[in-house]
Design a protein around this motif. Structure first.
Motif, PDB file in Angstrom:
ATOM      1  N   GLU A  19      -3.111  16.861   1.636  1.00 11.70           N
ATOM      2  CA  GLU A  19      -2.399  17.803   2.484  1.00 11.70           C
ATOM      3  C   GLU A  19      -2.194  17.247   3.888  1.00 11.70           C
ATOM      4  O   GLU A  19      -1.296  17.659   4.605  1.00 11.70           O
ATOM      5  N   ALA A  20      -3.050  16.287   4.266  1.00 15.68           N
ATOM      6  CA  ALA A  20      -2.911  15.678   5.591  1.00 15.68           C
ATOM      7  C   ALA A  20      -1.814  14.616   5.596  1.00 15.68           C
ATOM      8  O   ALA A  20      -1.391  14.171   6.658  1.00 15.68           O
ATOM      9  N   LEU A  21      -1.358  14.215   4.409  1.00 17.58           N
ATOM     10  CA  LEU A  21      -0.381  13.117   4.334  1.00 17.58           C
ATOM     11  C   LEU A  21       0.875  13.406   5.138  1.00 17.58           C
ATOM     12  O   LEU A  21       1.416  12.528   5.795  1.00 17.58           O
ATOM     13  N   ASP A  22       1.331  14.657   5.064  1.00 14.58           N
ATOM     14  CA  ASP A  22       2.543  14.992   5.802  1.00 14.58           C
ATOM     15  C   ASP A  22       2.328  14.788   7.298  1.00 14.58           C
ATOM     16  O   ASP A  22       3.179  14.245   7.994  1.00 14.58           O
ATOM     17  N   ALA A  23       1.161  15.216   7.777  1.00 14.24           N
ATOM     18  CA  ALA A  23       0.847  15.032   9.199  1.00 14.24           C
ATOM     19  C   ALA A  23       0.780  13.546   9.544  1.00 14.24           C
ATOM     20  O   ALA A  23       1.267  13.112  10.586  1.00 14.24           O
ATOM     21  N   ILE A  24       0.200  12.752   8.628  1.00 13.45           N
ATOM     22  CA  ILE A  24       0.082  11.314   8.893  1.00 13.45           C
ATOM     23  C   ILE A  24       1.461  10.670   8.940  1.00 13.45           C
ATOM     24  O   ILE A  24       1.744   9.830   9.789  1.00 13.45           O
ATOM     25  N   ALA A  25       2.345  11.100   8.044  1.00 16.95           N
ATOM     26  CA  ALA A  25       3.694  10.533   8.016  1.00 16.95           C
ATOM     27  C   ALA A  25       4.499  10.947   9.245  1.00 16.95           C
ATOM     28  O   ALA A  25       5.485  10.319   9.589  1.00 16.95           O
ATOM     29  N   THR A  26       4.080  12.027   9.910  1.00 16.41           N
ATOM     30  CA  THR A  26       4.778  12.486  11.104  1.00 16.41           C
ATOM     31  C   THR A  26       4.259  11.780  12.352  1.00 16.41           C
ATOM     32  O   THR A  26       4.922  11.733  13.377  1.00 16.41           O
ATOM     33  N   LEU A  27       3.042  11.252  12.234  1.00 12.63           N
ATOM     34  CA  LEU A  27       2.370  10.675  13.394  1.00 12.63           C
ATOM     35  C   LEU A  27       3.173   9.605  14.149  1.00 12.63           C
ATOM     36  O   LEU A  27       3.116   9.560  15.378  1.00 12.63           O
ATOM     37  N   PRO A  28       3.922   8.738  13.441  1.00  7.29           N
ATOM     38  CA  PRO A  28       4.661   7.714  14.185  1.00  7.29           C
ATOM     39  C   PRO A  28       5.550   8.277  15.294  1.00  7.29           C
ATOM     40  O   PRO A  28       5.834   7.594  16.269  1.00  7.29           O
ATOM     41  N   LEU A  29       5.967   9.559  15.160  1.00  5.61           N
ATOM     42  CA  LEU A  29       6.758  10.176  16.229  1.00  5.61           C
ATOM     43  C   LEU A  29       6.002  10.162  17.538  1.00  5.61           C
ATOM     44  O   LEU A  29       6.593  10.125  18.608  1.00  5.61           O
ATOM     45  N   ALA A  30       4.669  10.231  17.443  1.00  8.85           N
ATOM     46  CA  ALA A  30       3.855  10.387  18.654  1.00  8.85           C
ATOM     47  C   ALA A  30       3.455   9.053  19.258  1.00  8.85           C
ATOM     48  O   ALA A  30       2.813   9.013  20.289  1.00  8.85           O
ATOM     49  N   ILE A  31       3.817   7.960  18.589  1.00  9.73           N
ATOM     50  CA  ILE A  31       3.333   6.672  19.077  1.00  9.73           C
ATOM     51  C   ILE A  31       4.455   5.932  19.789  1.00  9.73           C
ATOM     52  O   ILE A  31       5.448   5.559  19.174  1.00  9.73           O
ATOM     53  N   PRO A  32       4.317   5.756  21.093  1.00  4.74           N
ATOM     54  CA  PRO A  32       5.378   5.093  21.859  1.00  4.74           C
ATOM     55  C   PRO A  32       5.704   3.728  21.266  1.00  4.74           C
ATOM     56  O   PRO A  32       4.806   2.984  20.872  1.00  4.74           O
ATOM     57  N   GLY A  33       6.999   3.405  21.213  1.00  2.04           N
ATOM     58  CA  GLY A  33       7.447   2.175  20.577  1.00  2.04           C
ATOM     59  C   GLY A  33       6.784   0.929  21.122  1.00  2.04           C
ATOM     60  O   GLY A  33       6.433   0.026  20.365  1.00  2.04           O
ATOM     61  N   LEU A  34       6.576   0.885  22.438  1.00  2.00           N
ATOM     62  CA  LEU A  34       5.992  -0.333  22.994  1.00  2.00           C
ATOM     63  C   LEU A  34       4.544  -0.501  22.585  1.00  2.00           C
ATOM     64  O   LEU A  34       4.049  -1.625  22.486  1.00  2.00           O
ATOM     65  N   VAL A  35       3.873   0.609  22.322  1.00  5.63           N
ATOM     66  CA  VAL A  35       2.500   0.523  21.831  1.00  5.63           C
ATOM     67  C   VAL A  35       2.514  -0.129  20.445  1.00  5.63           C
ATOM     68  O   VAL A  35       1.704  -1.004  20.142  1.00  5.63           O
TER      69      VAL A  35
END
Lengths: 728, 365
Positions: free
Chosen positions: A543-559
């Motif tokens: 059930e957490a998979l959806d949240a994990i797949a959404t996580l990249p939205l929160a990670i700044p590209g340069l990071v």
């Protein structure tokens, strides 16, 4: 112990808790002043503030335990808003070691934040879902997507984190300490003599330059992102509120114009804004004619302005979709009870739409934080993104722990904001209403409203749509590339032809579209796998998979870029493959770029597939299974035909975001020109202060805009809806 | 023709026990109804039989063979869902043919059997329609045809009639009964509607809060409820607290304070020891005239508080001298006046004495 009950003789109310915070804040501030007076300006340390904050937190928690309005705490949107953004503010104040007035402010907010947080955390718990968790196909899907994300998202970030702790004498927080204590990074007081607005008297006349104040790299980014988030939220929500509720002549044109800034044209749109508001721009010409001074917006203020103009449609789109999704019977019920006008809007409509709006605001916060275009075009290198970018490129592939530490700080800021907003949105299951019962007929706008529309809203919309229009004009040479000057007579297709005929330029185009296509293929598979496992599986991990797949939205590209530098350098050493070694001349940048695209832009397709699957009643699949169809058969004959459209639409959105990706393209993509995508070329025309081949960049911008338009039109046709909702 | 057996089946969802040690067996060709209020675990029980849920404890057996670990598609069951679950992207023909295609039935055979199934549910000529072009009742029939066409070992139905309007529901009920009799397929049917259960079932299983409370024919559960919950849940009942004051060979004497009377010679095996109990009297057994023929009866004076004409009967509410109220279904031609006093009669053999609830599951809602 019953604190409030003993003191007041009744259960505490929200205002009692607010008052407790203010009292504590006053006590703290008085102590602070006395301390500084006694010790002759030596301010008390952070520990005293922490003690005051802890006391404030306990006061809030006690209030919650003593029965402070539990429903209001859990469901009031204003308290929720306060808890998230107040919590962020308090966290930053503590992190940056601000004391005194800022500390007192944090102390005043804390009791309410603590009470709200306690109430919301206690109200959690989920139901159960259908279908099996032991299913081999679901487990296979989950395993595949988890492994991919673990390897290409979490591993690079973990390496980045590990790297940031490396010091000349072992493991430690030295880099973080030195960064947070370095006035280049954090300078709350600002540079002495630096002013936000400068008025110059030059021989040619008076100049008023709005440029913002320098508070150090980290604070500059934070202040800028905060301003941009607040401004875009207010602007986007206000315009969406009017557009979704009223009809007026020309509304359809407004609806198209307002979305134009959504078309991403990296770097060149900020450049167009610079020609509009910079030295010799349209604004300065107008103010010169009217008031005899030249108004210019540059520096940090220019960055903020460019970002507000580019990002407010994200909030607008989410707000519009949220307003349209508010069940009309909710509003009608409120009206039948006597609520109307602003009261109806603020008490019913806005709270119902707030989760969607917050999702948009959060995206804006992160986009603003990671944006490279505006800072580079406005030559504002004292912000986080351009700093990391410069450090990376000057090092040419080797990463210093200092960059890693700065990347970690940036990641933490983005993640905190994202997770806070997500938990707020997640607590409100009405964010996406199940079924549209119908839409309220929009009301006709009165003459005052019409005046506001045409005299206030229209100029704003036209102003914000200007960059994209200018880019098109420059690409066809209908506008001068270096100044605000139209030259419609000279229009030519020359630059567009160069784009495809000059092999050196065409290569960038080919690279971009190859990378985006391959990455989108991977994304489609990943999105289906994660979404199906998350929607149909049971158990915490699935059930957490959806949240994990959404996580990249929160990670700044340069990071991600910094993480990939470290990760692929390490991989090359471990596997002895020079093709993935960023510092090797034979580095095949295509590999990390495609992988980075597939991870960073996954959320758009994954969200769409997940939303499609959630709308698909599980019993449709169970009916097939009970008739003897295995999972794979069900997937092929039931699921794909019914949610394939959502998946395709989501993948197309992912595709256009891949094609316009900046952070990884301009860093990793710049190491070996053979593999550089378009955005790397576009950036290279702006670094170094002077603008290079602007018309070619503009022509690339036009190509990107056309691709985006085609994709968006296809998606709208596929999904048969005009407005979509970007969830987080 | 398959015999289904559940042995001690238990299912928990995040700490909440949905099904609690349920055991029963369904005979080959039987129409078996699982009846219970919402949240009673009846749908979960059905889904365990279908294989959509794996029980935490207990076994499921088909013809003595353990199928507990089998996937839904390996069980040979066919389920009809509450929302019909027709695939919107397939025509009626494709929907019905799906299970046959999975079973790799030859094409000619598929056509023949789909035609047969459509005739069975009286939808000849609807092959090319899409589900959204059908009415609710027609969709229901397609769902039924889709399940029947594969000749399932067990037909499972989850509240299949609850989305239909009242008239159509009665029609489909008869249709379903006719089809089940004709095909003789073992059928397990879940519902919360007791009228549906009574009219359809060979036997009914009553579930509450995850526990199986009684299994029996419609007559058994109606006339001889095993406990207070069943008595209150099935049909209407006047239920009063009572005390067993004496007993003789399975027959007891009870004192009922609410009726201000004693009742004698009532069969109540297991309650001979005396103590707290309840009596249950169906409203249709309360008469305005002394019963003819032999057998004892009790009578009580009560004033009429309210009456409602229902066509086939009059529903009357009386207030007893003790303050308790009593519902009676009376002859529709009876002339009644509110406020007047009447003497009411009930035969002893129409009174049921029930033990007090032994667990929360047996408490009426």
């Amino acid at each position: 112990m019953r604190f409030y009950t003993a003191l007041l003789g009744r259960r505490p109310r929200v205002r009692d808790v607010a008052a407790a915070g203010v009292v504590l804040a006053v006590v703290y501030y008085a102590y602070y002043r006395v301390y500084t007076a006694v010790h002759h300006a030596a301010a008390p340390g952070r520990l005293d503030l922490l003690v005051a904050l802890a006391a404030a937190g306990v006061l809030g928690y006690i209030a919650y335990r003593e029965g402070l309005d539990p429903y209001r705490l859990r469901f009031s949107s204003s308290l929720g808003f306060l808890a998230i953004y107040g919590g962020l503010a308090v966290g930053l104040i503590v992190l940056l070691g601000l004391t005194g007035a800022a500390g007192a402010f944090a102390v005043a907010l804390t009791p309410l934040i603590a009470a709200t947080t306690a109430a919301r955390l206690s109200g959690r718990g989920g139901g159960s879902r259908e279908a099996g968790s032991r299913d081999p196909l679901i487990l296979g899907f989950a395993g595949f997507s988890l492994a991919y994300l673990l390897l290409f998202l979490l591993a690079p970030l973990a390496l980045l984190l590990g790297y940031s702790f490396l010091t000349p004498h072992g493991i430690g927080l030295d880099w973080f300490k030195s960064i947070l204590n370095d006035p280049t990074y954090v300078n709350p007081a600002g540079v002495p003599g630096d002013r936000a607005i400068v008025i110059l008297s030059t021989p040619t006349g008076k100049e008023v330059i709005i440029k913002g104040r320098d508070h150090g790299i980290i604070l500059n980014s934070l202040i800028n992102s905060t301003i941009v988030t607040i401004a875009t939220t207010i602007l986007g929500t206000a315009i969406a509120a009017v557009m979704s509720r009223y009809s007026f002549p020309g509304k359809e044109a407004f609806k198209v114009l307002v979305l134009i800034p959504m078309l991403v044209t990296p770097f060149i749109n900020a450049y167009a804004i610079k020609t509009l508001v910079g030295h010799g721009g349209l604004i300065s010409l107008v103010t010169w004619r009217l008031f005899h001074f030249r108004l210019q917006v540059t520096g940090l203020a220019g960055v903020s302005l460019a970002q507000i103009m580019a990002f407010y449609p994200i909030v607008y789109l989410n707000a519009y979709a949220s307003f349209a999704n508010v069940d009309p019977t909710m509003e009608e019920q409120a009206e039948s009870l006597g609520a109307r006008g602003l009261r109806l809007f603020f008490d019913v409509t806005l709270p119902l739409a707030l989760p969607g709006i917050m999702a948009g605001s959060t995206l804006v916060f992160i986009y603003s934080l990671e944006d490279l275009g505006a800072p580079i075009v406005f030559q504002q290198m004292n912000m986080m993104s351009p700093t990391i970018f410069h450090m990376l490129l000057t090092e040419y592939g080797s990463v210093m722990p200092e960059i890693a530490a700065l990347g970690v700080i940036m990641l933490l800021i983005a993640l905190t904001g994202f997770l806070a907003a997500k938990s707020f949105v997640g607590l409100r299951p009405y964010a996406m209403l199940r079924e549209r019962i119908g839409e309220r007929a929009p009301r006709r706008l009165g003459w005052r409203g019409l005046l506001v529309m045409y005299l206030v809203v229209l100029p704003i919309i036209l102003f914000t749509a200007y960059p994209q229009i200018a880019v098109a004009l420059i690409a066809f040479k209908a506008m001068a590339p270096y100044a605000f000057k139209f030259q419609l007579g000279q229009a030519t297709l020359h630059y567009m032809k160069v784009l495809f005929s000059d092999p050196d330029v065409a290569r960038y185009l080919r690279n971009t579209f190859t990378y985006a296509t391959v990455a989108t293929g991977i994304i489609a598979v990943l999105a289906l796998a994660t979404a199906y496992a998350a929607a149909r599986g049971r158990g915490a991990v699935l059930e957490a998979l959806d949240a994990i797949a959404t996580l990249p939205l929160a990670i700044p590209g340069l990071v991600v870029a910094v993480g990939y530098f470290i990760f692929f350098g390490w991989l090359a050493q471990a596997l002895h493959v020079e093709a993935v070694d960023p510092v090797n001349p034979n580095f095949v940048a295509a590999i990390p770029i495609i992988i980075a695209f597939s991870v960073r832009k996954l959320p758009f397709a994954a969200r769409a597939a997940y939303a499609g699957l959630q709308q698909l009643n599980v019993s449709l699949e169970e009916a097939a299974m009970s008739l003897g169809a295995g999972r794979l058969q069900v997937l092929k004959s039931i699921v794909l035909p019914l949610v394939g459209v959502s998946l395709l639409a989501g993948s197309m959105i992912s595709f256009i975001y891949c094609a316009t990706e900046v952070s990884v393209s301009v860093t990793i993509g710049n190491l070996n020109p053979t593999y550089s995508p378009m955005t790397a070329y576009m950036l290279n025309q702006f670094v170094g202060g002077t603008a290079g081949n602007i018309p070619i960049v503009a022509a690339m911008g036009v190509v990107l805009m056309l691709v985006q338009l085609a994709a968006i039109l296809t998606v709208n046709t596929l999904l048969k809806q005009r407005y979509s909702f970007i969830g987080i | 023709m398959t015999r289904v057996e559940l042995r001690g089946v238990t299912k928990r969802f995040r700490g909440v026990t949905a099904v609690d040690g349920v055991s029963f067996s369904v005979e080959s060709g039987e129409f078996f109804v699982i009846l219970g209020p919402s949240g009673s675990g009846k749908t979960t029980t059905l889904r365990i039989i279908a294989g959509f849920e794996a029980p935490d404890e207990g076994r499921v057996l088909f013809d003595g063979e353990d199928v507990t670990e089998r996937r839904p598609y390996e069980r040979g069951t066919a389920m009809v869902f509450q929302n019909y679950a027709l695939w919107p992207h397939m025509t009626v023909f494709d929907n019905i043919a799906f299970g046959l295609k999975i079973r790799k039935v030859p094409w000619e055979e598929i056509r023949r059997r789909v035609k047969w199934a459509l005739e069975l549910v009286r939808l000849e000529g609807m092959e090319d329609r899409y589900p959204h072009q059908l009415s609710g009742g027609q969709q229901q029939r397609v769902a039924l045809a889709r399940a029947l066409v594969v000749e399932p070992r067990v037909l499972l139905l989850d509240e299949p009639l609850s989305n239909l309007d009242a008239k159509l529901r009665v029609e489909m009920r008869e249709e379903l009964k006719r089809l089940q009799r004709k095909l003789g397929v073992t059928t397990i049917y879940v519902t919360h509607d007791q009228v549906e259960a009574m009219t359809l079932a060979d036997r009914i299983a009553i579930l509450n809060k995850g526990r199986l409370l009684q299994v029996g024919s419609p007559q058994e559960v109606y006339f001889n409820p095993a406990n207070l919950f069943v008595a209150a849940f099935i049909g209407r009942s006047n239920i009063y607290e009572a005390r067993v004051t004496g007993s003789q060979g399975g027959y007891v004497e009870v004192e009922v304070p609410s009726l201000s009377t004693r009742l004698y010679g009532i069969p109540a095996p297991g309650l001979e020891g005396g103590g707290e109990a309840y009596v249950s009297i169906r409203p249709e057994f309360i008469k305005l005239h002394p019963p003819e023929g032999g057998g004892g009866y009790a009578s009580v004076e009560a004033s009429l508080e309210m009456h409602m004409f229902r066509g086939d009967r009059v529903e009357a509410r009386f207030r007893l001298p003790s303050g308790a109220s009593l519902i009676a279904f009376l002859d529709p031609e009876e002339r009644l006046s509110v406020g007047a006093s009447y003497r009411l009669y009930v035969r002893y053999d129409h009174v049921r004495v029930l033990p007090p609830p032994r667990s929360p599951h047996e408490e009426p809602d």
